[in-house]
Design an enzyme around this catalytic site. Structure first.
Site, PDB file in Angstrom:
ATOM      1  N   GLY A 128      86.168  22.203 -11.317  1.00  0.00           N
ATOM      2  CA  GLY A 128      84.837  22.730 -10.346  1.00  0.00           C
ATOM      3  C   GLY A 128      83.724  22.691 -11.569  1.00  0.00           C
ATOM      4  N   ASP A 145      90.607  15.260  -7.638  1.00  0.00           N
ATOM      5  CA  ASP A 145      90.538  16.515  -6.554  1.00  0.00           C
ATOM      6  C   ASP A 145      91.682  17.407  -6.767  1.00  0.00           C
ATOM      7  OD1 ASP A 145      91.064  17.915  -4.195  1.00  0.00           O
ATOM      8  OD2 ASP A 145      90.695  16.344  -3.000  1.00  0.00           O
ATOM      9  N   THR A 173      85.543  36.147  -5.629  1.00  0.00           N
ATOM     10  CA  THR A 173      84.379  36.914  -5.214  1.00  0.00           C
ATOM     11  C   THR A 173      84.485  38.139  -4.432  1.00  0.00           C
ATOM     12  OG1 THR A 173      82.773  36.447  -3.403  1.00  0.00           O
ATOM     13  CG2 THR A 173      84.925  35.467  -2.804  1.00  0.00           C
ATOM     14  N   ASP A 174      83.371  39.113  -4.552  1.00  0.00           N
ATOM     15  CA  ASP A 174      83.474  40.202  -3.817  1.00  0.00           C
ATOM     16  C   ASP A 174      83.537  40.200  -2.444  1.00  0.00           C
ATOM     17  OD1 ASP A 174      80.886  39.081  -3.167  1.00  0.00           O
ATOM     18  OD2 ASP A 174      79.786  40.788  -4.154  1.00  0.00           O
ATOM     19  N   GLU A 175      83.362  38.839  -1.949  1.00  0.00           N
ATOM     20  CA  GLU A 175      83.328  38.866  -0.343  1.00  0.00           C
ATOM     21  C   GLU A 175      84.936  39.067   0.049  1.00  0.00           C
ATOM     22  OE1 GLU A 175      80.992  35.803   1.166  1.00  0.00           O
ATOM     23  OE2 GLU A 175      79.773  35.662  -0.378  1.00  0.00           O
ATOM     24  N   TYR A 190      85.114  31.200   4.677  1.00  0.00           N
ATOM     25  CA  TYR A 190      84.927  31.261   2.997  1.00  0.00           C
ATOM     26  C   TYR A 190      85.804  32.549   2.418  1.00  0.00           C
ATOM     27  CZ  TYR A 190      82.984  31.880  -1.614  1.00  0.00           C
ATOM     28  OH  TYR A 190      82.735  32.089  -2.772  1.00  0.00           O
ATOM     29  N   ALA A 239      87.793  34.401   3.679  1.00  0.00           N
ATOM     30  CA  ALA A 239      89.088  34.349   4.044  1.00  0.00           C
ATOM     31  C   ALA A 239      90.039  33.238   2.957  1.00  0.00           C
ATOM     32  CB  ALA A 239      89.490  34.056   5.361  1.00  0.00           C
ATOM     33  N   LYS A 249      89.136  32.617   0.175  1.00  0.00           N
ATOM     34  CA  LYS A 249      89.390  32.854  -1.480  1.00  0.00           C
ATOM     35  C   LYS A 249      90.284  34.089  -1.414  1.00  0.00           C
ATOM     36  CE  LYS A 249      86.975  32.183  -4.426  1.00  0.00           C
ATOM     37  NZ  LYS A 249      87.150  30.877  -5.278  1.00  0.00           N
ATOM     38  N   ASN A 255      77.158  38.027  -6.219  1.00  0.00           N
ATOM     39  CA  ASN A 255      76.133  37.069  -6.348  1.00  0.00           C
ATOM     40  C   ASN A 255      75.658  36.573  -7.569  1.00  0.00           C
ATOM     41  OD1 ASN A 255      76.243  37.113  -3.361  1.00  0.00           O
ATOM     42  ND2 ASN A 255      74.180  36.654  -3.170  1.00  0.00           N
ATOM     43  N   ASN A 256      75.762  35.413  -8.008  1.00  0.00           N
ATOM     44  CA  ASN A 256      75.430  34.909  -9.369  1.00  0.00           C
ATOM     45  C   ASN A 256      73.972  34.129  -8.953  1.00  0.00           C
ATOM     46  OD1 ASN A 256      78.011  33.741 -11.479  1.00  0.00           O
ATOM     47  ND2 ASN A 256      78.201  35.187  -9.620  1.00  0.00           N
ATOM     48  N   TYR A 258      67.968  35.985   7.306  1.00  0.00           N
ATOM     49  CA  TYR A 258      68.627  36.320   8.296  1.00  0.00           C
ATOM     50  C   TYR A 258      68.754  37.571   9.045  1.00  0.00           C
ATOM     51  CZ  TYR A 258      71.807  32.237   7.446  1.00  0.00           C
ATOM     52  OH  TYR A 258      72.347  31.051   7.539  1.00  0.00           O
ATOM     53  N   ASN A 269      68.050  41.594   0.970  1.00  0.00           N
ATOM     54  CA  ASN A 269      67.768  40.333   0.646  1.00  0.00           C
ATOM     55  C   ASN A 269      66.308  40.345   1.042  1.00  0.00           C
ATOM     56  OD1 ASN A 269      70.286  39.597   0.533  1.00  0.00           O
ATOM     57  ND2 ASN A 269      70.853  39.104   2.714  1.00  0.00           N
ATOM     58  N   HIS A 323      78.053  38.348   9.442  1.00  0.00           N
ATOM     59  CA  HIS A 323      77.098  38.615   8.343  1.00  0.00           C
ATOM     60  C   HIS A 323      77.485  39.993   7.759  1.00  0.00           C
ATOM     61  CE1 HIS A 323      72.895  38.037   6.264  1.00  0.00           C
ATOM     62  NE2 HIS A 323      73.814  38.240   5.369  1.00  0.00           N
TER      63      HIS A 323
HETATM   64  N1  NAD Z   1      77.773  31.380  -6.550  1.00  0.00           N
HETATM   65  C1  NAD Z   1      78.063  32.583  -6.365  1.00  0.00           C
HETATM   66  O1  NAD Z   1      77.038  33.469  -6.460  1.00  0.00           O
HETATM   67  C2  NAD Z   1      79.592  32.958  -6.459  1.00  0.00           C
HETATM   68  C3  NAD Z   1      79.691  34.305  -6.300  1.00  0.00           C
HETATM   69  C4  NAD Z   1      81.367  34.815  -6.637  1.00  0.00           C
HETATM   70  C5  NAD Z   1      82.099  33.719  -6.546  1.00  0.00           C
HETATM   71  N2  NAD Z   1      81.836  32.425  -6.798  1.00  0.00           N
HETATM   72  C6  NAD Z   1      82.906  31.506  -6.715  1.00  0.00           C
HETATM   73  O2  NAD Z   1      82.719  30.884  -8.252  1.00  0.00           O
HETATM   74  C7  NAD Z   1      83.419  29.515  -7.946  1.00  0.00           C
HETATM   75  C8  NAD Z   1      82.125  28.639  -8.271  1.00  0.00           C
HETATM   76  O3  NAD Z   1      81.040  28.618  -7.198  1.00  0.00           O
HETATM   77  P1  NAD Z   1      79.971  27.947  -7.464  1.00  0.00           P
HETATM   78  O4  NAD Z   1      78.739  28.673  -7.019  1.00  0.00           O
HETATM   79  O5  NAD Z   1      79.684  27.383  -8.866  1.00  0.00           O
HETATM   80  O6  NAD Z   1      80.167  26.713  -6.430  1.00  0.00           O
HETATM   81  P2  NAD Z   1      79.582  25.099  -6.286  1.00  0.00           P
HETATM   82  O7  NAD Z   1      79.696  25.046  -4.722  1.00  0.00           O
HETATM   83  O8  NAD Z   1      78.290  25.084  -6.951  1.00  0.00           O
HETATM   84  O9  NAD Z   1      80.415  24.219  -7.008  1.00  0.00           O
HETATM   85  C9  NAD Z   1      82.015  24.164  -6.681  1.00  0.00           C
HETATM   86  C10 NAD Z   1      82.421  22.835  -7.778  1.00  0.00           C
HETATM   87  O10 NAD Z   1      83.630  22.371  -7.009  1.00  0.00           O
HETATM   88  C11 NAD Z   1      83.935  20.948  -6.637  1.00  0.00           C
HETATM   89  N3  NAD Z   1      84.960  20.860  -5.974  1.00  0.00           N
HETATM   90  C12 NAD Z   1      84.926  21.204  -4.604  1.00  0.00           C
HETATM   91  N4  NAD Z   1      86.087  20.689  -4.194  1.00  0.00           N
HETATM   92  C13 NAD Z   1      86.832  20.392  -5.102  1.00  0.00           C
HETATM   93  C14 NAD Z   1      88.120  19.888  -5.340  1.00  0.00           C
HETATM   94  N5  NAD Z   1      89.049  19.609  -4.315  1.00  0.00           N
HETATM   95  N6  NAD Z   1      88.771  19.365  -6.399  1.00  0.00           N
HETATM   96  C15 NAD Z   1      87.873  19.481  -7.603  1.00  0.00           C
HETATM   97  N7  NAD Z   1      86.594  19.970  -7.434  1.00  0.00           N
HETATM   98  C16 NAD Z   1      86.029  20.394  -6.264  1.00  0.00           C
HETATM   99  C17 NAD Z   1      82.513  20.559  -6.514  1.00  0.00           C
HETATM  100  O11 NAD Z   1      82.459  19.168  -6.625  1.00  0.00           O
HETATM  101  C18 NAD Z   1      81.483  21.402  -7.601  1.00  0.00           C
HETATM  102  O12 NAD Z   1      81.342  20.865  -8.559  1.00  0.00           O
HETATM  103  C19 NAD Z   1      83.724  29.337  -6.543  1.00  0.00           C
HETATM  104  O13 NAD Z   1      85.223  29.667  -6.366  1.00  0.00           O
HETATM  105  C20 NAD Z   1      83.295  30.641  -5.853  1.00  0.00           C
HETATM  106  O14 NAD Z   1      83.878  30.964  -4.619  1.00  0.00           O
HETATM  107  C21 NAD Z   1      80.786  31.929  -6.672  1.00  0.00           C
END
Ligand code: NAD
Length: 347
Positions: A36, A88, A154-156, A182, A184, A186, A211-212, A239, A281, A308
Site C-alpha cells: 500500500g 494484490d 487505527t484508533d477507530e 471499515y 471492524a 481493521k 487521523n493523519n 456531517y 470537525n 458516526h
Molecule cells: N489516513 C488516516 O488518517 C489513517 C489513520 C489511521 C490508520 N490508517 C490506516 O493506514 C493505512 C494507510 O491508510 P491511507 O490513508 O494511506 O490509505 P489510502 O487509501 O490512501 O492508501 C491505501 C493504499 O493501499 C493500496 N491497496 C488497496 N487494496 C490493496 C490490495 N488489495 N493490495 C495491495 N494494495 C492495495 C491502494 O492502492 C492504496 O495505494 C490503512 O491501513 C489505514 O487503515 C489511516
C-alpha cells in the site's frame, strides 16, 4: 543484483526495477516490503524512510486502486534501492513468489481500503482486502521466516467515547468495539496479527493512529476535500452538528512512530499513536477555511454519517514511555504547510 525474474513479471506488472544493492553488511541494511506504499501514508513513509536510511532497500507492492497516486513516489522511483511491483495482497501465489524472490527482513502493511463512507456502501471489499489480505500477508511472513511484521491500524477499532468524556483515553488494552465496516475490518486484521504472534511466534507489532494529515491524501478525505471545494467556490459539507471530534496527527510524526516500533517495539505489542490535537470537525473546517482566507458561510450542515463515531480519545503513554516517541511537528505550522501544498497543486 537484478532481483526481478520472468515469473514475477508474469504475475504482476513490474513497473520500476532499479534494485542493484548488494547486501554485504546485513547489520546496516534492511530490506523492507511496504504494501500500500502508493497510498497516502505509505508513500509518505517510503519517501521519509529512504531519506533517513539510504542504505535500506524498499520494495513497494500496491494494487494501484483509485486511492493510489504514483506521483507521490516520483523522487524515489529513480533510486537503485527502490522497486515498485503492482500486485494484490490477497493474491497468495503472487505474494509467495515475491517473498521467495526478495527475502524481506520486515514487512509493513499499509495496504487497505481506507474510506469509512465507502465501507458503509460497499463493505465486502473491506473484508477482502483488510482482513483476508492481511491474513495472506501473515501466512507469507510465517512461510518465509520474515523477521518482523508491522500492521498499520487505527484508533477507530476502539469504537467511540461520549463528547463530554474526560477520563483516561483508550489504552492498548481497551476492548475493540468498532462501529463501521471499515473499523471492524481493521479490528479483525489486528486480531489476526496477534494470533499469528502467539500461535506461530511471528514478530508482530501494531500501531493504532489517529487521523493523519499531510501531502498526497486522496481528495475523498476531509482535509483535501475542504480545500478543493473551498478553492472551487463550492459548499463545504459537515456531517450532523459538526461536533464530532478527531485528533490530528501529522503524517511524518506517524512515520517516525512506525520506524521506532519496527526497530524497538516489543513482539506482540500494540502502540497507540496520536498528537493530542483533538478538536471538533467544525473547528477544524473553520480553521482550514481561515488559512485559505475563505468565508465560513461556505460550510453546509448535512445529514450525519450512519454510525458516526463521536470521538476517539487515546492514551499514548506507552509509545512515549517505552519508545521515546512524541510528535515533533507543531499542529498549526504543519497544517499551514499542508494546506499551502494542496492549494499550490490546484492553481
Ligand atoms: N489516513 C488516516 O488518517 C489513517 C489513520 C489511521 C490508520 N490508517 C490506516 O493506514 C493505512 C494507510 O491508510 P491511507 O490513508 O494511506 O490509505 P489510502 O487509501 O490512501 O492508501 C491505501 C493504499 O493501499 C493500496 N491497496 C488497496 N487494496 C490493496 C490490495 N488489495 N493490495 C495491495 N494494495 C492495495 C491502494 O492502492 C492504496 O495505494 C490503512 O491501513 C489505514 O487503515 C489511516
Amino acid at each position: 543484483m537484478i532481483l526481478a525474474d520472468t515469473a514475477l513479471f508474469q504475475c504482476g506488472v513490474l513497473l520500476y526495477n532499479r534494485t542493484v544493492v548488494n547486501i554485504k553488511n546485513k547489520e546496516v541494511l534492511m530490506r523492507l516490503l511496504i504494501t500500500g506504499g502508493v497510498g497516502f501514508i505509505g508513500s509518505n513513509y517510503i519517501n521519509w524512510h529512504l531519506q533517513q536510511y539510504p542504505g535500506d532497500e524498499i520494495v513497494c507492492l500496491d494494487k494501484l486502486t483509485y486511492a493510489a497516486n504514483m506521483a507521490a513516489l516520483a523522487d524515489v522511483v529513480k533510486l537503485n534501492n527502490f522497486t515498485f511491483i503492482q500486485g494484490d495482497i490477497c493474491d497468495e501465489k503472487f505474494l509467495e513468489m515475491c517473498f521467495a524472490q526478495y527475502k524481506f527482513d520486515a514487512v509493513i502493511n499499509f495496504a487497505a481500503e481506507s474510506h469509512v463512507d465507502t465501507s458503509i456502501i460497499s463493505p465486502a471489499i473491506f473484508t477482502k482486502t483488510n482482513v483476508e489480505g492481511t491474513g495472506v500477508l501473515l501466512d507469507a511472513c510465517v512461510k518465509f521466516a520474515v523477521e518482523k511484521f508491522h500492521q498499520i491500524s487505527t484508533d477507530e477499532v476502539y469504537g467511540d467515547k461520549p463528547l463530554d468524556y474526560d477520563w483516561r483515553g483508550f489504552t492498548e488494552e481497551s476492548p475493540l468495539q468498532p462501529s463501521s465496516p471499515y473499523a471492524a475490518s481493521k479490528a479483525a486484521a489486528d486480531l489476526l496479527c496477534l494470533a499469528y504472534a502467539r500461535t506461530y511466534g511471528l514478530y508482530v507489532t501494531i500501531s493504532r493512529s489517529s487521523n493523519n494529515y499531510g501531502k498526497w491524501q486522496h481528495t475523498e478525505k476531509l482535509l483535501p476535500k475542504i480545500i478543493s471545494l473551498a478553492e472551487h467556490g463550492q459548499k463545504v459539507p459537515v456531517y450532523g452538528s459538526g461536533l464530532n471530534k478527531r485528533d490530528w496527527l501529522y503524517v511524518l510524526d506517524h512515520c517516525v512512530a512506525v520506524d521506532k516500533i519496527i526497530r524497538h517495539g516489543k513482539a506482540g505489542h500494540i502502540y497507540n499513536v496520536a498528537a493530542g490535537t483533538e478538536m471538533s470537525n467544525l473547528t477544524f473546517i473553520k480553521l482550514v477555511l481561515k488559512i485559505l482566507a475563505k468565508d465560513e458561510n461556505a460550510i453546509e450542515f448535512t445529514e450525519d454519517r450512519a454510525g458516526h463515531d463521536l470521538r476517539y480519545p487515546m492514551d499514548c503513554e506507552k509509545i512515549k514511555n517505552e519508545l521515546d516517541w512524541t510528535p515533533q511537528y507543531a499542529f498549526k505550522e504543519a497544517l499551514d504547510e499542508t494546506v499551502a501544498w494542496y492549494r499550490s497543486r490546484m492553481l
